[in-house]
Write a protein that holds these residues in place. Structure first.
Motif, PDB file in Angstrom:
ATOM      1  N   PHE A  43       7.756 -31.698 -14.960  1.00  0.00           N
ATOM      2  CA  PHE A  43       7.002 -30.371 -14.317  1.00  0.00           C
ATOM      3  C   PHE A  43       6.817 -30.662 -12.787  1.00  0.00           C
ATOM      4  CE2 PHE A  43       5.710 -29.401 -18.885  1.00  0.00           C
ATOM      5  CZ  PHE A  43       6.267 -28.149 -18.916  1.00  0.00           C
ATOM      6  N   LYS A  44       7.503 -29.955 -11.946  1.00  0.00           N
ATOM      7  CA  LYS A  44       7.338 -30.303 -10.291  1.00  0.00           C
ATOM      8  C   LYS A  44       7.491 -31.775 -10.161  1.00  0.00           C
ATOM      9  CE  LYS A  44       4.179 -26.415 -10.294  1.00  0.00           C
ATOM     10  NZ  LYS A  44       3.249 -26.406 -11.202  1.00  0.00           N
ATOM     11  N   THR A  73       2.787 -31.174 -26.929  1.00  0.00           N
ATOM     12  CA  THR A  73       3.034 -29.757 -26.965  1.00  0.00           C
ATOM     13  C   THR A  73       4.396 -29.314 -26.074  1.00  0.00           C
ATOM     14  OG1 THR A  73       0.558 -29.069 -26.809  1.00  0.00           O
ATOM     15  CG2 THR A  73       2.122 -27.608 -26.072  1.00  0.00           C
TER      16      THR A  73
HETATM   17  N1  LIG Z   1       3.746 -25.767 -17.192  1.00  0.00           N
HETATM   18  C1  LIG Z   1       3.501 -26.971 -17.088  1.00  0.00           C
HETATM   19  N2  LIG Z   1       3.327 -27.330 -15.542  1.00  0.00           N
HETATM   20  C2  LIG Z   1       2.864 -28.275 -15.115  1.00  0.00           C
HETATM   21  N3  LIG Z   1       2.718 -29.415 -15.748  1.00  0.00           N
HETATM   22  C3  LIG Z   1       2.443 -29.062 -17.176  1.00  0.00           C
HETATM   23  C4  LIG Z   1       2.931 -27.861 -17.811  1.00  0.00           C
HETATM   24  N4  LIG Z   1       2.774 -28.093 -19.044  1.00  0.00           N
HETATM   25  C5  LIG Z   1       2.256 -29.305 -19.350  1.00  0.00           C
HETATM   26  N5  LIG Z   1       2.115 -30.018 -18.102  1.00  0.00           N
HETATM   27  C6  LIG Z   1       1.817 -31.572 -18.045  1.00  0.00           C
HETATM   28  O1  LIG Z   1       2.612 -32.235 -18.746  1.00  0.00           O
HETATM   29  C7  LIG Z   1       1.970 -33.283 -19.321  1.00  0.00           C
HETATM   30  C8  LIG Z   1       2.104 -32.909 -20.937  1.00  0.00           C
HETATM   31  O2  LIG Z   1       1.514 -32.019 -21.284  1.00  0.00           O
HETATM   32  P1  LIG Z   1       1.422 -31.447 -22.792  1.00  0.00           P
HETATM   33  O3  LIG Z   1       2.703 -31.466 -23.611  1.00  0.00           O
HETATM   34  O4  LIG Z   1       0.602 -30.017 -23.092  1.00  0.00           O
HETATM   35  O5  LIG Z   1       0.589 -32.487 -23.529  1.00  0.00           O
HETATM   36  P2  LIG Z   1      -0.379 -32.790 -24.707  1.00  0.00           P
HETATM   37  O6  LIG Z   1       0.098 -31.558 -25.647  1.00  0.00           O
HETATM   38  O7  LIG Z   1       0.070 -33.824 -25.417  1.00  0.00           O
HETATM   39  O8  LIG Z   1      -1.661 -32.770 -24.641  1.00  0.00           O
HETATM   40  C9  LIG Z   1       0.343 -32.929 -19.023  1.00  0.00           C
HETATM   41  O9  LIG Z   1       0.072 -33.910 -17.961  1.00  0.00           O
HETATM   42  C10 LIG Z   1       0.471 -31.753 -18.538  1.00  0.00           C
HETATM   43  O10 LIG Z   1      -0.529 -31.455 -17.433  1.00  0.00           O
END
Ligand SMILES: Nc1ncnc2c1ncn2[C@@H]1O[C@H](COP(=O)(O)OP(=O)(O)O)[C@@H](O)[C@H]1O
Ligand SMILES: [Mg+2]
Lengths: 351, 504
Positions: A43-44, A73
């Motif tokens: 992401f970015k 997730t």
């Molecule tokens: N749409 C998004 N934009 C930017 N960063 C994201 C986004 N979705 C998730 N992240 C980042 O990606 C990482 C993994 O997120 P996620 O998959 O939600 O982790 P988990 O479900 O294990 O808590 C985290 O650091 C989160 O901040």
């Protein structure tokens, strides 16, 4: 109840065989439902998944566990294409999911959210029958399905059908959330930390609901949690994630016996003594397994500590426990320990 | 109270028509605005930037004063129901759009995520939960819009669309509180009733609401088509400014024209609005004829200074100037002159020995003047007094009818008036002589849209029968009958014509 017997059979002495068996099946590919191949996502420009490889077999209750922010997730949402990978492929029944029409793919995948997300303008029955209705099932078939499902999770249909989601407790709401996801019997159900907002008692009840449903339906479930006791309690296989990497994959027994690194052992609390550990209490609360007179299991004292017990169970898998009067109290295996531990963890939160 | 009941009794059938007209304009506008605003909001939830721009635009629309918006619309779409509906729709857009947009965008994102994961299409999402969840907000937006529309629709009367505004305007013009109260009360009752009715929509299913809306739409469209078909027979539309005098005159026009050529059907639009509305309406051919004064033609329509104050010359100058400018025909003028005058109470005049306007310079510091907006801004009004007589007063602006009340109450002690106003008698006022010949002579005559005289050859002869008829006292008496005695203008007009054998 079924489940307990199942655990006994699948305890560590049989694990090697079954793993072998599974490996063979894997090579044939017939039993693989989901296959992640070199999946990457940022992401970015911040990498969230680094070269993720994993296959999930048909009929598994696969638990993906890891601390918050580890990428669970993101991984899950790539399966129903709420998120697309940057590179790599994901196969569903051997077919690249990008090649499957989106609607076809999603109609085969149930989804349960942490936020539950029941539609507040619909009754319980309307929520559960939403997907059957969109798929144009006849109304009476929908009604019957709703009633069957409600009964299956112990909610009397005549009481609950017409209720609005706001009139339900959190635990009841999530039961409806699960029923909504399974109403059309999808091949795969994705659950993203479905119980982490619930109180410990509802959590335990709902874990039982998931275990029972999985037993009955033999469908595949990918379950996400950051709670290791939940992972150990539910998973037929567990994948441990950390900082966008899949650290270790294995059965609960395998992970407990051979944590791949210090992160895994720390995360599962395997090197921490349990404050409220009491073998007598554990057997009295029927976390044990049926006593088998014909088997010749090692015998340990009821005073054995948690720390002492771990290596013993790692070596012997099943042991009998006796009190100070050399009276056999019962039999336990690694699963007993895990489930007892999980229940303790839950009740600690309540205290 | 008894007076209110009396007024209500005498105007009952008019009130019904006004309420129905009001409701029709309001509901049509509301329906159109709802369809536009809701579909726009549904479409724009996906485009945040565009939605914000539309929100800005609808807010700007809302800040345009309603009177100005109506004025701006007249040159584009003429007068009557159409510009009223356009203006009302413009006002109703903001609350409906805003509420729908907010309602749709504030839906819990996890619901959207769940629906997407279940493979629901955009339409399925909208129908199954987005619109139902946004419904309370949408409905409240529609209710706000409706209350706004009901209120603003009273202005529709100004441009000839009828409705309850006619009661209010007539009440202001005749200084009849009962009429104003009846108009306002009916408008309030409509707003409250329908607001409650609309609230009931909140709990209905999206499909039911869509069905009701479509049914209403078909009903109105059907009504409009029937209306259009039945009105196809071309008729002559004659309008008049606010007040009894123009209403009496146009009733005479109607009688004269229909008497001479029974195949012509004349529709009257009394109390149609102010000079500029009527002038625009005549040029855009929304109306065909209205009575206008020679002085006004020169001062306000062609905006040329008067060469002198001789009444024949003023009339001739006005006639040729308006023909040259807009190709409008100005027929023969009547006898009476309704010129501007300034008036004071009898006591005030006696106390300070006032007989002519130049006397005012002696008492200018004691003067509290109440002038109409029109008089204030005209070169031959207050501005002319300042210039020609070299005096200035402390001035407040008033609606034409209210200034009489103001001088009666003692709020002001000097007002502008028309020389034929019945109130001059009623309130015992005296007019001051225009010793410097500032006020131009105002002779009334029919002003006629381009091409009408050719299309209806009898009209010119019919209307010219009024040439040099109706004296100052005739007019004052007739105004008194309508204003104070509540005799219908049509009866007063007809009686005069029969008495003077003009209908033979
Ligand atoms: N749409 C998004 N934009 C930017 N960063 C994201 C986004 N979705 C998730 N992240 C980042 O990606 C990482 C993994 O997120 P996620 O998959 O939600 O982790 P988990 O479900 O294990 O808590 C985290 O650091 C989160 O901040
Ligand atoms: Mg997460």
């Amino acid at each position: 109840m079924n489940r307990k017997v199942y655990y006994c059979k699948l305890s560590s002495e049989t694990v090697n065989i079954s793993n072998d068996f599974i490996n063979k099946l894997n090579r044939s590919g017939a039993h693989i439902l989901l296959d992640f191949k070199h999946v990457k996502k940022s992401f970015k420009n911040v990498p969230v998944l680094n070269d993720f490889n994993l296959h999930i077999n048909k009929g598994e209750l696969f638990v993906l566990v890891g601390p918050s922010g580890s990428g669970k997730t993101t991984t899950l949402k790539m399966i129903n294409r709420l998120i697309d990978p940057m590179s790599g492929t994901i196969e569903f029944e051997g077919q690249n999911i990008n090649k499957i029409p989106l609607h076809d793919l999603r109609s085969q995948i149930g989804y349960v959210l942490q936020q539950i997300a029941l539609f507040p303008n619909m009754t319980v029955a309307e929520n559960i029958s939403l997907l059957p209705d969109l798929q144009k099932w006849p109304k009476d078939k929908q009604r019957k399905r709703v009633d069957d499902l409600l009964l299956g999770v112990g909610l009397p249909p005549e009481d609950y059908r017409k209720r609005m989601p706001s009139d339900l407790s959190g635990g009841e709401q999530q039961r409806i959330g699960i029923l909504r996801a399974i109403a059309t019997e999808p091949k795969l159900i994705l659950m993203d930390e479905p119980f982490s907002a619930l109180d410990p008692i509802s959590k335990k009840t709902l874990q039982d609901v998931v275990i029972n449903l999985h037993e009955e339906l033999h469908n595949t479930i990918v379950f996400i949690t950051h709670d290791m006791s939940e992972a150990l309690r539910l998973g037929t296989r567990i994948g441990i994630m950390h900082d966008g990497n899949l650290i270790q994959v294995g059965t609960p027994d395998e992970i407990r016996r051979a944590p791949k690194n210090s992160f895994v052992s720390e995360f599962f609390g395997l090197d921490q003594p349990n404050m409220h550990f009491d073998l007598t209490e554990m057997i009295q609360n029927s976390f044990g397994i049926p006593f088998d007179e014909t088997a010749d299991y090692p015998i340990i004292s009821a005073k054995t500590t948690f720390k002492e017990l771990i290596p013993i169970l790692a070596e012997h898998a099943v042991v009998n426990v006796q009190d100070d009067n050399h009276h056999i109290l019962g039999t336990i295996n690694a699963q007993s320990l895990v489930r007892y531990d999980a229940s303790m963890a839950n009740s600690e939160v309540t205290h | 109270m008894t007076q209110l009941m009396e007024t209500f009794q005498t105007h009952r059938s008019d009130l019904w028509t006004a309420i129905l007209q009001h409701l029709q304009i309001s509901l049509i506008s509301l329906l159109i605005a709802t369809v536009i605003a809701v579909s726009l909001a549904i479409w724009l939830v996906q485009y945040k930037r565009a939605a914000e721009i539309v929100l800005q635009m609808t807010s700007i629309l809302q800040t345009i004063p309603s009177l100005a918006l109506l004025g701006l619309l007249i040159p584009l779409v003429g007068i009557g129901t159409l510009p009223s509906i356009i203006a009302l729709v413009a006002y109703a857009l903001l609350p409906i759009f805003q509420n729908t947009y907010v309602g749709l965008t504030s839906i819990d994102p996890s619901l959207e995520e769940a629906a997407t994961a279940f493979g629901m299409t955009r339409t399925q999402k909208l129908i199954r939960f987005e619109l139902p969840l946004a419904m309370p907000l949408i409905i409240s937006g529609i209710r706000i819009a409706f209350v706004l529309i009901i209120g603003t629709a009273t202005l529709a009367a100004l441009i000839g669309a009828g409705g309850l505004g006619t009661f209010i305007l007539l009440g202001i013009d005749r200084n009849d509180m009962s009429l104003i109260i009846i108009g306002a009360l009916s408008s309030i009752i409509l707003a409250v009733l329908f607001s409650a009715l609309i609230r009931r929509f909140q709990n209905l299913k999206v499909k039911t609401i869509a069905t009701i809306l479509i049914a209403l739409g078909v009903l109105f469209a059907g009504g409009a088509t029937i209306n259009a078909l039945t009105h196809q027979k071309k008729e002559l539309v004659i309008a008049g400014k606010m007040g009894a005098e123009p209403e009496i005159l146009i009733n005479m026009y109607k009688d004269l024209i229909e008497n001479d050529d029974p195949t012509i059907n004349v529709t009257l639009k009394p109390n149609f609005g102010k000079t500029s509305f009527l002038y625009s309406a005549l040029k855009s051919k929304s109306i065909d004829i209205y009575p206008e004064f020679s002085g006004t033609v020169l001062e306000e329509l062609v905006k040329t200074p008067l060469k002198n104050t001789n009444k024949e010359q003023v009339y001739q100058q006005a006639k040729s100037a308006i023909k040259a400018k807009d190709n409008l025909d100005f027929l023969d003028p009547m006898a009476y002159q309704n010129t501007y005058a300034v008036a004071v109470t009898k006591e005030f005049a006696d106390q300070y020995h006032l007989t002519k306007i130049s006397d005012l310079s002696r008492v200018s510091s004691k003067i509290k003047a109440g002038f109409t907006l029109e008089f204030l801004n005209r070169g031959d009004g207050y501005k002319g007094i300042e210039k020609k007589y070299g005096v200035s007063f402390n001035v407040k602006s008033f609606e034409p009818a209210l200034r009489y009340q103001a001088i009666a109450n003692g709020d002001v002690n000097l007002i502008d008036a028309y020389s034929t106003d019945s109130q001059l008698i009623k309130y015992n006022l005296v007019t001051l002589r225009d010793d410097q010949h500032l006020f131009p002579p105002y002779q009334g005559a029919p002003l006629i849209a381009k091409g009408i005289l050719k299309k209806y050859p009898t009209v010119k002869k019919s209307l010219n029968k009024l040439g040099n008829k109706i004296s100052d006292t005739d007019m004052q008496e007739m105004n008194y009958l309508v204003d104070v005695k509540n005799v219908p203008a049509s009866k007063v007009a007809h009686d005069y014509l029969t008495k003077h054998h003009l209908l033979d």
